[in-house]
Design a protein around this motif. Sequence first.
Motif, PDB file in Angstrom:
ATOM      1  N   TYR A  28      14.563  13.396 -45.545  1.00 26.25           N
ATOM      2  CA  TYR A  28      15.371  12.434 -44.821  1.00 26.25           C
ATOM      3  C   TYR A  28      16.616  13.105 -44.260  1.00 26.25           C
ATOM      4  O   TYR A  28      17.218  13.945 -44.916  1.00 26.25           O
ATOM      5  CB  TYR A  28      15.864  11.317 -45.751  1.00 26.25           C
ATOM      6  CG  TYR A  28      14.780  10.583 -46.479  1.00 26.25           C
ATOM      7  CD1 TYR A  28      14.243   9.419 -45.962  1.00 26.25           C
ATOM      8  CD2 TYR A  28      14.301  11.039 -47.708  1.00 26.25           C
ATOM      9  CE1 TYR A  28      13.245   8.731 -46.634  1.00 26.25           C
ATOM     10  CE2 TYR A  28      13.301  10.357 -48.394  1.00 26.25           C
ATOM     11  CZ  TYR A  28      12.775   9.203 -47.848  1.00 26.25           C
ATOM     12  OH  TYR A  28      11.795   8.525 -48.513  1.00 26.25           O
ATOM     13  N   ILE A  30      13.737   8.880 -41.643  1.00 25.14           N
ATOM     14  CA  ILE A  30      12.575   9.430 -42.349  1.00 25.14           C
ATOM     15  C   ILE A  30      11.953  10.510 -41.481  1.00 25.14           C
ATOM     16  O   ILE A  30      11.361  10.225 -40.440  1.00 25.14           O
ATOM     17  CB  ILE A  30      11.552   8.331 -42.673  1.00 25.14           C
ATOM     18  CG1 ILE A  30      12.211   7.208 -43.463  1.00 25.14           C
ATOM     19  CG2 ILE A  30      10.357   8.920 -43.416  1.00 25.14           C
ATOM     20  CD1 ILE A  30      11.338   5.977 -43.625  1.00 25.14           C
ATOM     21  N   LEU A  75      19.444   6.479 -43.337  1.00 27.76           N
ATOM     22  CA  LEU A  75      18.454   7.532 -43.597  1.00 27.76           C
ATOM     23  C   LEU A  75      17.408   7.517 -42.500  1.00 27.76           C
ATOM     24  O   LEU A  75      16.840   6.464 -42.206  1.00 27.76           O
ATOM     25  CB  LEU A  75      17.752   7.304 -44.943  1.00 27.76           C
ATOM     26  CG  LEU A  75      18.612   7.233 -46.190  1.00 27.76           C
ATOM     27  CD1 LEU A  75      17.766   6.854 -47.395  1.00 27.76           C
ATOM     28  CD2 LEU A  75      19.296   8.559 -46.431  1.00 27.76           C
TER      29      LEU A  75
END
Length: 161
Positions: free
Chosen positions: A87, A74, A72
Motif C-alpha cells: 500500500y 492498494i 491507503l
Amino acid sequence: MLSGVSKSMLSQIERGQANPTFAVLWGLTRALKIEISDLVEGTSAGSNTDTVEVITAPHTPEIKNADGSCHLRILSPPRLAGDTEWYEVEIAPGGCLESSAHAPRAFEHLTAFTGGFEVTSGGVTKILKTGETARYPADVPHRIRNTSKTAAKGLMVLLYR
C-alpha cells in the motif's frame, strides 16, 4: 462463499437483473484468484506473458479511515490479497491508522518516504526518520500515527506467513 457474494446476487447478475459493483467484482476476482482486468477482458494469467499491465491512478483502489485522515492506495494485485499486500500510505498531520490484529503471523513493513511516522505494535513504539523502515508484528493490535505538521507518506507491505 469465498467471495463474500451471496448466491442470490450471483443469480441476479447471471440473469442480467443486477449490475455488480466494484466491491462485488473485487470479491469474485479474489475468490477466483484472477485480476479484474482478466474478468473484463476475458484473458487469464499466463495466457500472454508479453504484456505489461498498467493500472491508471483513477483505477487504483483506495481505502480511507472513518475520519479521512489516513489514505491507503492498494498497489498489490487482488490475487495476492491475504498473502502479500502493499500500500501507498498517506496520513494527515495528527492522523492515526488504528489496526486490529491481522491473521496469525502477519507482519508489516513500513518504509517512511517522509518523517512523522510513529509505529506502535505489541506495546513498543518507534519513531521513523525519512528513509527508515519499521518491521513489526501485525497479528496484534497496532497503529501508525503522524506526529508531524505535514502529511506523512510511505510504503507499507503486509506479509501473511
